[in-house]
Design a protein around this motif. Structure first.
Motif, PDB file in Angstrom:
ATOM      1  N   VAL A 138       0.861  -1.176   0.000  1.00 24.21           N
ATOM      2  CA  VAL A 138       0.000   0.000   0.000  1.00 24.21           C
ATOM      3  C   VAL A 138       0.898   1.228   0.000  1.00 24.21           C
ATOM      4  CG1 VAL A 138      -1.683   1.325   1.340  1.00 24.21           C
ATOM      5  CG2 VAL A 138      -1.883  -1.175   1.189  1.00 24.21           C
ATOM      6  N   PRO A 139       0.751   2.140  -0.968  1.00 23.96           N
ATOM      7  CA  PRO A 139       1.596   3.340  -0.980  1.00 23.96           C
ATOM      8  C   PRO A 139       1.245   4.268   0.192  1.00 23.96           C
ATOM      9  CG  PRO A 139       0.608   2.937  -3.138  1.00 23.96           C
ATOM     10  CD  PRO A 139      -0.118   2.067  -2.155  1.00 23.96           C
ATOM     11  N   GLY A 140       2.140   4.404   1.145  1.00 23.00           N
ATOM     12  CA  GLY A 140       1.931   5.293   2.281  1.00 23.00           C
ATOM     13  C   GLY A 140       2.771   6.545   2.153  1.00 23.00           C
ATOM     14  N   GLU A 141       2.505   7.528   2.999  1.00 20.89           N
ATOM     15  CA  GLU A 141       3.217   8.800   2.887  1.00 20.89           C
ATOM     16  C   GLU A 141       4.703   8.657   3.227  1.00 20.89           C
ATOM     17  OE1 GLU A 141       1.560  11.669   5.523  1.00 20.89           O
ATOM     18  OE2 GLU A 141       2.287  10.685   7.336  1.00 20.89           O
ATOM     19  N   MET A 142       5.075   7.593   3.982  1.00 27.37           N
ATOM     20  CA  MET A 142       6.469   7.386   4.342  1.00 27.37           C
ATOM     21  C   MET A 142       7.122   6.287   3.520  1.00 27.37           C
ATOM     22  SD  MET A 142       6.206   7.681   8.494  1.00 27.37           S
ATOM     23  CE  MET A 142       7.961   7.391   8.665  1.00 27.37           C
ATOM     24  N   GLY A 143       6.339   5.615   2.668  1.00 28.38           N
ATOM     25  CA  GLY A 143       6.871   4.518   1.872  1.00 28.38           C
ATOM     26  C   GLY A 143       5.889   3.375   1.805  1.00 28.38           C
ATOM     27  N   PRO A 144       6.251   2.290   1.107  1.00 29.82           N
ATOM     28  CA  PRO A 144       5.329   1.153   0.934  1.00 29.82           C
ATOM     29  C   PRO A 144       4.998   0.487   2.269  1.00 29.82           C
ATOM     30  CG  PRO A 144       7.169   1.030  -0.611  1.00 29.82           C
ATOM     31  CD  PRO A 144       7.520   2.086   0.381  1.00 29.82           C
ATOM     32  N   TYR A 190       1.744  -1.031   9.387  1.00 26.63           N
ATOM     33  CA  TYR A 190       1.909   0.427   9.326  1.00 26.63           C
ATOM     34  C   TYR A 190       3.254   0.812   9.909  1.00 26.63           C
ATOM     35  CZ  TYR A 190      -0.103  -0.002  14.066  1.00 26.63           C
ATOM     36  OH  TYR A 190      -0.381  -0.372  15.363  1.00 26.63           O
ATOM     37  N   ARG A 191       3.557   2.108   9.855  1.00 23.12           N
ATOM     38  CA  ARG A 191       4.880   2.606  10.227  1.00 23.12           C
ATOM     39  C   ARG A 191       5.352   2.018  11.570  1.00 23.12           C
ATOM     40  NH1 ARG A 191       3.267   8.843  10.167  1.00 23.12           N
ATOM     41  NH2 ARG A 191       2.171   8.023   8.336  1.00 23.12           N
ATOM     42  N   GLY A 192       6.567   1.514  11.566  1.00 19.66           N
ATOM     43  CA  GLY A 192       7.120   0.885  12.748  1.00 19.66           C
ATOM     44  C   GLY A 192       6.999  -0.620  12.760  1.00 19.66           C
ATOM     45  N   PRO A 197       7.961   1.352   6.856  1.00 15.81           N
ATOM     46  CA  PRO A 197       8.888   2.440   7.179  1.00 15.81           C
ATOM     47  C   PRO A 197       8.987   2.679   8.686  1.00 15.81           C
ATOM     48  CG  PRO A 197       7.424   3.075   5.391  1.00 15.81           C
ATOM     49  CD  PRO A 197       6.891   1.787   5.936  1.00 15.81           C
ATOM     50  N   ARG A 198      10.148   3.118   9.109  1.00 18.03           N
ATOM     51  CA  ARG A 198      10.371   3.441  10.513  1.00 18.03           C
ATOM     52  C   ARG A 198       9.872   4.853  10.787  1.00 18.03           C
ATOM     53  NH1 ARG A 198      14.554   5.562  13.855  1.00 18.03           N
ATOM     54  NH2 ARG A 198      14.785   4.405  15.827  1.00 18.03           N
ATOM     55  N   PRO A 199       9.109   5.065  11.856  1.00 19.37           N
ATOM     56  CA  PRO A 199       8.634   6.415  12.148  1.00 19.37           C
ATOM     57  C   PRO A 199       9.777   7.303  12.632  1.00 19.37           C
ATOM     58  CG  PRO A 199       8.053   4.933  13.938  1.00 19.37           C
ATOM     59  CD  PRO A 199       8.646   4.080  12.850  1.00 19.37           C
ATOM     60  N   PRO A 200       9.622   8.617  12.561  1.00 19.19           N
ATOM     61  CA  PRO A 200      10.675   9.515  13.038  1.00 19.19           C
ATOM     62  C   PRO A 200      11.042   9.216  14.487  1.00 19.19           C
ATOM     63  CG  PRO A 200       9.011  10.745  11.822  1.00 19.19           C
ATOM     64  CD  PRO A 200       8.487   9.346  11.985  1.00 19.19           C
ATOM     65  N   HIS A 201      12.337   9.097  14.737  1.00 19.12           N
ATOM     66  CA  HIS A 201      12.878   8.838  16.084  1.00 19.12           C
ATOM     67  C   HIS A 201      12.436   7.477  16.627  1.00 19.12           C
ATOM     68  CE1 HIS A 201      13.929  13.053  15.860  1.00 19.12           C
ATOM     69  NE2 HIS A 201      12.661  13.398  15.797  1.00 19.12           N
ATOM     70  N   GLY A 202      11.789   6.676  15.806  1.00 19.87           N
ATOM     71  CA  GLY A 202      11.401   5.342  16.239  1.00 19.87           C
ATOM     72  C   GLY A 202      10.284   5.289  17.253  1.00 19.87           C
ATOM     73  N   PHE A 206       0.444   6.621  19.459  1.00 19.35           N
ATOM     74  CA  PHE A 206      -0.856   6.124  19.919  1.00 19.35           C
ATOM     75  C   PHE A 206      -1.928   6.221  18.842  1.00 19.35           C
ATOM     76  CE2 PHE A 206       1.293   7.328  23.902  1.00 19.35           C
ATOM     77  CZ  PHE A 206       1.203   6.132  24.590  1.00 19.35           C
ATOM     78  N   GLY A 207      -1.533   6.169  17.581  1.00 20.67           N
ATOM     79  CA  GLY A 207      -2.473   6.240  16.471  1.00 20.67           C
ATOM     80  C   GLY A 207      -2.653   7.624  15.893  1.00 20.67           C
ATOM     81  N   ALA A 208      -2.169   8.667  16.593  1.00 17.16           N
ATOM     82  CA  ALA A 208      -2.420  10.043  16.161  1.00 17.16           C
ATOM     83  C   ALA A 208      -1.667  10.410  14.892  1.00 17.16           C
ATOM     84  CB  ALA A 208      -2.059  11.014  17.285  1.00 17.16           C
ATOM     85  N   GLY A 209      -0.556   9.766  14.598  1.00 18.03           N
ATOM     86  CA  GLY A 209       0.134   9.947  13.328  1.00 18.03           C
ATOM     87  C   GLY A 209      -0.073   8.770  12.403  1.00 18.03           C
TER      88      GLY A 209
END
Length: 374
Positions: A138-144, A190-192, A197-202, A206-209
């Motif tokens: 799924v194309p996400g804003e941070m990557g596949p 999803y991210r993480g 993709p790894r989220p910023p700072h890892g 809590f779902g907000a991003g």
């Protein structure tokens, strides 16, 4: 001169104390924000595995070991499925004997430390359940974003999303039921997550991003044949579903929500998670540090759970024994829109464990909810 020296020493002490407080707050916050998918939630007690036979496992006696229902039993390189506590045998005072249904990965060895997880299945839908599926990105804003797609005959898709301490294997609990209803299922990472993709700072939010990754899944589903979607999330995945239903530009195509154990009060969840690993005195510092690192106001998720802003039918499922996400908040949400929101509170169920305690009741409630939306 002496006064200046004393003042400088005092300032240095205060700065040092302040830095220590910040570091302590970050450490405590990391207990919740850097939870590894597929690992137990921070501070979750490990269970001693005392004995294994062909039909039973013997665990150290803890509240977790006594949970009713069927669960995954996970450890380093091992996954098994255990059923309820066996009632008609004598249990040592410090041990619990549960039914062993099967070992799905590795080998159970006495002396290891394990934990119970609501995630019953391991592997992929074909290997674990015999369900044909496609591996998609799924194309996400941070990557596949890796996802499993299980086809079905209807044009309403169910998009499933896991929560804290789980992976996309957790929604496989309900895949056979959804497949039996001829509903296509898109089960996303999803991210993480592993492979995502790894989220910023890892750190998680809590779902907000993370809800933006669910928004990307909605776009994918509509691009590939869905006319409408139902979002089914557990824990922070339920929070993601709630936020996507409110914030997505495609929210009009979301015909229903299934929210299992939604995390609506993130400071309370953080206190519950971090409190298992750090001293109580550090918890307020953790909340403040998390607020600064994530940009989340203490009531950010509670504001998103305004029942007046929910435009679609919603099934709320929540364990009565959930210590991470209080049932009271789900009760308040349901009471605000009784004509639109159905609440199923499950006795004996902990966080995201309602299906495990009563799979037949869970799936019947799900069937009644989904039939008008198909």
């Amino acid at each position: 001169m002496v006064l200046r020296t004393v003042a400088a020493a005092a300032a240095t002490t205060l700065i040092g104390a302040g830095a220590a407080a910040v570091a302590a707050g970050r450490y405590a916050g990391d207990a919740a924000l850097k939870a590894d998918p597929g690992r137990p939630p921070p501070g979750e007690p490990r269970l001693a595995l005392h004995d294994v036979t062909g039909a039973t496992v013997t665990l150290g006696r803890t509240p977790a070991a006594l949970l009713p229902g069927t669960y995954g039993l996970a450890g380093r390189g091992v996954h098994a499925v255990v059923g309820p506590v066996i009632a008609d045998v004598s249990h040592p005072h410090d041990r619990v004997i549960r039914r062993l249904d099967r070992v799905t990965r590795g080998a159970l060895r006495p002396g290891e430390r394990v934990w119970l997880t609501p995630q019953v299945h391991a592997g992929n839908p074909r290997d674990a359940l015999g369900l044909d599926h496609a591996e998609v990105d799924v194309p996400g804003e941070m990557g596949p974003l890796p996802a499993w797609f299980v086809p079905g005959g209807r044009d309403t898709w169910v998009i499933t999303v896991h929560g804290l301490g789980a992976t996309r294997e957790h929604p496989m609990n309900v895949m056979p039921f959804l497949h039996g209803q001829r509903l296509p299922v898109l089960d996303i990472a999803y991210r993480g997550d592993p492979g995502a993709p790894r989220p910023p700072h890892g750190i998680g939010h809590f779902g907000a991003g993370e809800w933006r990754d669910l928004d990307a899944a909605i776009r994918y589903a509509l691009r590939y044949g869905a006319r409408r979607v139902v979002l089914h999330g557990w824990s922070t995945g339920a929070t993601m579903a709630l936020l996507a239903a409110r914030n997505s530009a495609l929210s009009s195509r979301v015909s229903g929500l299934v929210l299992d154990s939604p995390v609506l009060d993130w400071p309370a969840a953080l206190r519950a998670l971090a409190g298992r690993r750090v001293p109580a005195a550090l918890i307020p510092l953790a909340v403040r540090a998390t607020e600064g690192r994530t940009g989340l106001a203490p009531h950010a998720l509670l504001a998103a759970a305004d029942p007046a802003a929910l435009p679609m039918p919603t099934l709320l499922v929540h364990g009565r024994d959930d210590t991470l996400a209080p049932l009271a908040l789900s009760r308040e949400l349901a009471a605000g829109r009784p004509e639109l929101i159905t609440l199923r509170a499950v006795r004996g169920a902990g966080h995201a464990g309602s299906w495990n305690v009563d799979p037949q009741g869970y799936e019947e409630a799900l069937r009644r909810f989904l039939v008008p939306l198909m």
